[in-house]
Design an enzyme around this catalytic site. Structure first.
Site, PDB file in Angstrom:
ATOM      1  N   ARG A 184      17.497 -34.394  12.062  1.00  7.31           N
ATOM      2  CA  ARG A 184      17.982 -35.194  10.955  1.00  7.31           C
ATOM      3  C   ARG A 184      19.503 -35.246  10.999  1.00  7.31           C
ATOM      4  O   ARG A 184      20.170 -34.228  11.217  1.00  7.31           O
ATOM      5  CB  ARG A 184      17.509 -34.615   9.611  1.00  7.31           C
ATOM      6  CG  ARG A 184      16.048 -34.908   9.292  1.00  7.31           C
ATOM      7  CD  ARG A 184      15.836 -36.389   9.038  1.00  7.31           C
ATOM      8  NE  ARG A 184      14.460 -36.748   8.721  1.00  7.31           N
ATOM      9  CZ  ARG A 184      13.552 -37.142   9.605  1.00  7.31           C
ATOM     10  NH1 ARG A 184      13.862 -37.178  10.895  1.00  7.31           N
ATOM     11  NH2 ARG A 184      12.344 -37.482   9.208  1.00  7.31           N
ATOM     12  N   GLU A 237      22.608 -43.124   8.694  1.00  8.91           N
ATOM     13  CA  GLU A 237      21.889 -44.195   9.388  1.00  8.91           C
ATOM     14  C   GLU A 237      20.894 -44.835   8.415  1.00  8.91           C
ATOM     15  O   GLU A 237      20.429 -44.177   7.486  1.00  8.91           O
ATOM     16  CB  GLU A 237      21.137 -43.628  10.595  1.00  8.91           C
ATOM     17  CG  GLU A 237      20.040 -42.622  10.209  1.00  8.91           C
ATOM     18  CD  GLU A 237      19.245 -42.098  11.380  1.00  8.91           C
ATOM     19  OE1 GLU A 237      18.043 -42.417  11.456  1.00  8.91           O
ATOM     20  OE2 GLU A 237      19.836 -41.362  12.203  1.00  8.91           O
ATOM     21  N   HIS A 259      17.611 -43.349  16.808  1.00  7.01           N
ATOM     22  CA  HIS A 259      16.465 -42.701  16.156  1.00  7.01           C
ATOM     23  C   HIS A 259      15.146 -43.131  16.817  1.00  7.01           C
ATOM     24  O   HIS A 259      14.206 -43.570  16.145  1.00  7.01           O
ATOM     25  CB  HIS A 259      16.436 -43.008  14.658  1.00  7.01           C
ATOM     26  CG  HIS A 259      15.707 -41.967  13.870  1.00  7.01           C
ATOM     27  ND1 HIS A 259      16.079 -41.590  12.598  1.00  7.01           N
ATOM     28  CD2 HIS A 259      14.614 -41.213  14.154  1.00  7.01           C
ATOM     29  CE1 HIS A 259      15.256 -40.667  12.137  1.00  7.01           C
ATOM     30  NE2 HIS A 259      14.355 -40.420  13.069  1.00  7.01           N
TER      31      HIS A 259
END
Length: 316
Positions: free
Chosen positions: A232, A261, A281
Site C-alpha cells: 500500500r 494514487e 498498481h
C-alpha cells in the site's frame, strides 16, 4: 431489478467484474450491477455487496438497509469504513489469496530492476553502447533482504529471494508463528532498517502502519537500501522518500503503489528519476488472478445468500 437483487456488485474500481458476473449468471441468483458513481446509487435491498478498490463510506453503506455481507474483491480494506460496517451489523471479508504469486513475482521484478538500475541503463540504450555510464550496481548474492510483513506474499517473496542467494530476515509482530514455519530470521524493525540492503513492504495499511517509512525510519538505514513496495502506498511518506533518495540514504525504489494514487500529482516527485521505477498498481494482475478474484468474490457472496455460509472475517 435492484428491488429483487440479493447480491449487488459495485462497478467502481472493479476490474474483476466480468468474471464475477459470469459466476452470478451461472448461479441464477438475482443481482444488480451498481453505477460507478456513488451519488447515482439508490436504496438497494441486497444482502451481499461485492466491491472493488474504491472507497466505501458510511454514506454508501447506508444505501443498503438489508446488507449483511461486504465482500472486498481484493486484499486491502483500508478504504472501507469498517466502523460504519460494524455499526450496521455488516460482516466484512476479502479475497486474500488470489494474486499471491503474481505480487511476489512483481516484487522480485521491481527488486531486480531497481538493484540492477534498469531505468538508468534503459535510458542509455540507443546511443553509443561503448560509452554507457556505469553507475554503481551491487552484487546481489549474499545481500540482506528485509521483509516487512511475513504473510502469504511476504513468505512467497522470501522463497524467491533465497533462490537469488539473498539472506532473508523479516519483521512481523502480528504473526510470530510464521517464522518457524518459513525458516526466516525474525528481527525488530530497527534492526531490519539498519542492516538490510533491500527492504520489501508486504504489510497492511492501518493507522499504526501509515508512513511506516518516514524521515525517522530513513535516517535509521545504514546500507543505502533499495525500497520495494507492492503493498500500500501509504506505508511510505513520499516526501521523505524523495528526500532520502536525494540525500543518498536510499539507493533506489521500486514502487507498484504510491500514496495518493491514482491522482497523477502523487507521482510527480517520483517520475523522471533513474533511481525510481514505478508501475501502476498492477502487481496483482494476470489473466488467471483476475478470473480467480472475480469468481471467488462471487462464490463467497453466493454461499452466504444461498446457503448461509459465513466467510471468515478480515483480520483487524
Amino acid at each position: 431489478m435492484t428491488d429483487r437483487a440479493r447480491i449487488a456488485v459495485w462497478a467502481a474500481a472493479a476490474p474483476f467484474l466480468p468474471a464475477t458476473l459470469r459466476t452470478l449468471d451461472e448461479a441464477g441468483v438475482p443481482y444488480a450491477v451498481l453505477p460507478a458513481s456513488p451519488v447515482d446509487i439508490e436504496a438497494v435491498a441486497a444482502e451481499a455487496l461485492i466491491v472493488g478498490g474504491a472507497p466505501v463510506s458510511a454514506g454508501l453503506l447506508a444505501a443498503f438497509p438489508k446488507l449483511r455481507l461486504l465482500v472486498r474483491g481484493g486484499v486491502g480494506v483500508d478504504k472501507i469504513d469498517l466502523a460504519a460496517a460494524d455499526r450496521q451489523g455488516i460482516l466484512v471479508t476479502n479475497v486474500a489469496d488470489y494474486g499471491t504469486n503474481e505480487v511476489a513475482d512483481h516484487a522480485m521484478l521491481l527488486l531486480l530492476a531497481t538493484v540492477r538500475r534498469l531505468g538508468h541503463f534503459t535510458a542509455q540504450t540507443g546511443g553509443d553502447w561503448r560509452s554507457v555510464e556505469q553507475v554503481p550496481v551491487p552484487r546481489l548474492q549474499g545481500r540482506r533482504l528485509g521483509i516487512v510483513g511475513l504473510g502469504r506474499i511476504g513468505t512467497a517473496v522470501a522463497g524467491r529471494a533465497r533462490a537469488f542467494g539473498l539472506d532473508v530476515v523479516a519483521y512481523d509482530p502480528l504473526a510470530p508463528h510464521r517464522f518457524e514455519r518459513t525458516g526466516v530470521g525474525a528481527v525488530e524493525l530497527d534492526e531490519l532498517l539498519a542492516t538490510s540492503d533491500v527492504i520489501s513492504l508486504h504489510a497492511p495499511l492501518t493507522p499504526a502502519s501509515r508512513h511506516l517509512l518516514d524521515r525517522a525510519a530513513f535516517a535509521r538505514m545504514r546500507r543505502r537500501p533499495v525500497i520495494v513496495n507492492t503493498a500500500r502506498g501509504g506505508l511510505i511518506d513520499t516526501t521523505a522518500l524523495v528526500e532520502a533518495l536525494d540525500a543518498g540514504l536510499v539507493a533506489g525504489a521500486g514502487l507498484d503503489v504510491v500514496e495518493g494514487e491514482p491522482d497523477a500529482a502523487a507521482l510527480r516527485p517520483l517520475l523522471g528519476r533513474d533511481d525510481v521505477l514505478v508501475t501502476p498498481h498492477v502487481a496483482w494482475y494476470s489473466q488467471g488472478s483476475e478470473e480467480q478474484l472475480g469468481r471467488t468474490a462471487a462464490r463467497v457472496a453466493l454461499d452466504f445468500v444461498q446457503r448461509g455460509i459465513r466467510p471468515r472475517p478480515i483480520d483487524r
